[in-house]
Design a protein around this motif. Structure first.
Motif, PDB file in Angstrom:
ATOM      1  N   LEU A 109       0.886  -1.164   0.000  1.00 10.78           N
ATOM      2  CA  LEU A 109       0.000   0.000   0.000  1.00 10.78           C
ATOM      3  C   LEU A 109       0.922   1.211   0.000  1.00 10.78           C
ATOM      4  O   LEU A 109       1.711   1.412   0.919  1.00 10.78           O
ATOM      5  N   LYS A 110       0.844   1.978  -1.075  1.00  9.88           N
ATOM      6  CA  LYS A 110       1.795   3.070  -1.324  1.00  9.88           C
ATOM      7  C   LYS A 110       1.497   4.275  -0.413  1.00  9.88           C
ATOM      8  O   LYS A 110       0.448   4.329   0.238  1.00  9.88           O
ATOM      9  N   PRO A 111       2.422   5.263  -0.400  1.00 13.97           N
ATOM     10  CA  PRO A 111       2.248   6.399   0.520  1.00 13.97           C
ATOM     11  C   PRO A 111       0.904   7.123   0.375  1.00 13.97           C
ATOM     12  O   PRO A 111       0.356   7.610   1.379  1.00 13.97           O
TER      13      PRO A 111
ATOM     14  N   PHE B  74      14.239  -2.239  -4.858  1.00 17.35           N
ATOM     15  CA  PHE B  74      12.975  -2.942  -5.097  1.00 17.35           C
ATOM     16  C   PHE B  74      12.538  -2.813  -6.550  1.00 17.35           C
ATOM     17  O   PHE B  74      12.054  -3.761  -7.162  1.00 17.35           O
ATOM     18  N   TYR B  75      12.697  -1.594  -7.107  1.00 17.40           N
ATOM     19  CA  TYR B  75      12.249  -1.327  -8.475  1.00 17.40           C
ATOM     20  C   TYR B  75      13.394  -1.398  -9.492  1.00 17.40           C
ATOM     21  O   TYR B  75      13.310  -0.789 -10.563  1.00 17.40           O
ATOM     22  N   ALA B  76      14.437  -2.152  -9.170  1.00 17.83           N
ATOM     23  CA  ALA B  76      15.633  -2.213 -10.034  1.00 17.83           C
ATOM     24  C   ALA B  76      15.308  -2.558 -11.495  1.00 17.83           C
ATOM     25  O   ALA B  76      15.958  -2.038 -12.400  1.00 17.83           O
TER      26      ALA B  76
ATOM     27  N   SER C 233      -3.230   9.000  -9.777  1.00 16.94           N
ATOM     28  CA  SER C 233      -2.387   9.121 -10.969  1.00 16.94           C
ATOM     29  C   SER C 233      -1.590   7.827 -11.141  1.00 16.94           C
ATOM     30  O   SER C 233      -1.586   6.972 -10.254  1.00 16.94           O
ATOM     31  N   ILE C 234      -0.880   7.733 -12.272  1.00 15.06           N
ATOM     32  CA  ILE C 234      -0.116   6.498 -12.520  1.00 15.06           C
ATOM     33  C   ILE C 234       1.023   6.338 -11.501  1.00 15.06           C
ATOM     34  O   ILE C 234       1.441   5.218 -11.212  1.00 15.06           O
ATOM     35  N   ASP C 235       1.522   7.425 -10.940  1.00 15.70           N
ATOM     36  CA  ASP C 235       2.552   7.313  -9.892  1.00 15.70           C
ATOM     37  C   ASP C 235       1.904   7.068  -8.533  1.00 15.70           C
ATOM     38  O   ASP C 235       2.272   6.130  -7.826  1.00 15.70           O
TER      39      ASP C 235
ATOM     40  N   VAL D 258      -1.425   1.096  -4.860  1.00 17.93           N
ATOM     41  CA  VAL D 258      -0.946  -0.254  -4.548  1.00 17.93           C
ATOM     42  C   VAL D 258       0.087  -0.748  -5.546  1.00 17.93           C
ATOM     43  O   VAL D 258       0.073  -0.348  -6.712  1.00 17.93           O
ATOM     44  N   HIS D 259       0.938  -1.640  -5.053  1.00 20.61           N
ATOM     45  CA  HIS D 259       1.817  -2.416  -5.932  1.00 20.61           C
ATOM     46  C   HIS D 259       1.515  -3.882  -5.712  1.00 20.61           C
ATOM     47  O   HIS D 259       1.259  -4.293  -4.575  1.00 20.61           O
ATOM     48  N   GLY D 260       1.577  -4.667  -6.777  1.00 25.12           N
ATOM     49  CA  GLY D 260       1.458  -6.111  -6.639  1.00 25.12           C
ATOM     50  C   GLY D 260       2.396  -6.814  -7.591  1.00 25.12           C
ATOM     51  O   GLY D 260       2.613  -6.354  -8.713  1.00 25.12           O
TER      52      GLY D 260
HETATM   53  P1  CMP Z   1       3.953  -0.575  -9.695  1.00 20.29           P
HETATM   54  O1  CMP Z   1       3.092  -1.772  -9.827  1.00 20.29           O
HETATM   55  O2  CMP Z   1       4.353  -0.170  -8.325  1.00 20.29           O
HETATM   56  O3  CMP Z   1       5.281  -0.810 -10.571  1.00 20.29           O
HETATM   57  C1  CMP Z   1       6.012   0.259 -11.119  1.00 20.29           C
HETATM   58  C2  CMP Z   1       5.315   1.585 -10.974  1.00 20.29           C
HETATM   59  O4  CMP Z   1       5.789   2.611 -11.819  1.00 20.29           O
HETATM   60  C3  CMP Z   1       3.859   1.432 -11.344  1.00 20.29           C
HETATM   61  O5  CMP Z   1       3.200   0.675 -10.357  1.00 20.29           O
HETATM   62  C4  CMP Z   1       3.444   2.899 -11.476  1.00 20.29           C
HETATM   63  O6  CMP Z   1       3.048   3.459 -10.233  1.00 20.29           O
HETATM   64  C5  CMP Z   1       4.744   3.590 -11.907  1.00 20.29           C
HETATM   65  N1  CMP Z   1       4.682   4.104 -13.268  1.00 20.29           N
HETATM   66  C6  CMP Z   1       4.776   5.389 -13.625  1.00 20.29           C
HETATM   67  N2  CMP Z   1       4.692   5.545 -14.952  1.00 20.29           N
HETATM   68  C7  CMP Z   1       4.529   4.299 -15.474  1.00 20.29           C
HETATM   69  C8  CMP Z   1       4.366   3.785 -16.803  1.00 20.29           C
HETATM   70  N3  CMP Z   1       4.356   4.567 -17.866  1.00 20.29           N
HETATM   71  N4  CMP Z   1       4.207   2.446 -16.936  1.00 20.29           N
HETATM   72  C9  CMP Z   1       4.234   1.612 -15.870  1.00 20.29           C
HETATM   73  N5  CMP Z   1       4.385   2.048 -14.603  1.00 20.29           N
HETATM   74  C10 CMP Z   1       4.516   3.373 -14.399  1.00 20.29           C
END
Ligand code: CMP
Length: 140
Positions: A9-11, A49-51, A109-111, A115-117
């Motif tokens: 669960l993101k910030p 984590f996001y490498a 928004s997309i950022d 949530v992340h899964g």
């Molecule tokens: P998450 O599942 O946490 O994995 C990577 C994250 O990058 C994604 O969710 C989004 O929050 C973020 N992100 C931002 N821009 C993009 C994009 N264009 N495509 C995919 N993920 C993005």
């Protein structure tokens, strides 16, 4: 089959005070919380984590968002946990997320997408090990 997935669960979701509402959705879908902890990720923890996304144009914004406040990290276990969790989350971009999904209901928004899964069983194993030693996972 019985699977595990890593969920964060993101910030934005933690700041909205909807941890319980989201956990309730997991439980109603048959997912069990078998490990959980709150953390405020450091830059290096978020980058590690996001490498896989290191070369993507959104990497910097992603890391800066993920370190902007505390997150809630959990391991979920259940039948087809990876896909079940992804269905509950909805599309990455909340504008494209189906009604009733976590991202449609809570994300901006997309950022800041709540949530992340994990995206597959192999990724899940790597992501779970990144945050939880096996001694902190309580399958029952
Ligand atoms: P998450 O599942 O946490 O994995 C990577 C994250 O990058 C994604 O969710 C989004 O929050 C973020 N992100 C931002 N821009 C993009 C994009 N264009 N495509 C995919 N993920 C993005």
């Amino acid at each position: 089959s019985l699977e595990r997935t890593l969920s964060i669960l993101k910030p934005d979701a933690v700041a909205k005070n909807v941890i319980g509402e989201i956990y309730s959705r997991f439980e109603k879908a048959g997912l069990k919380v078998i490990a959980a902890r709150m953390a405020w990720l450091s830059q290096s923890e978020a980058e590690g984590f996001y490498a896989v996304h290191r070369e993507r144009p959104f990497f910097k914004d992603l890391v800066s968002f993920m370190t902007s406040g505390p997150v809630m990290i959990q391991v979920l276990e259940g039948e087809n946990a990876v896909l079940t969790h992804r269905d509950l989350m909805g599309a990455t971009d909340p504008k494209k997320a189906a009604p009733g999904t976590i991202r449609a209901d809570f994300a901006e928004s997309i950022d800041a997408n709540a949530v992340h899964g994990s995206d597959g069983a192999e990724t899940a194993a790597v992501e779970i090990a990144y945050f939880f030693p096996s001694s902190q996972i309580h399958s029952r």
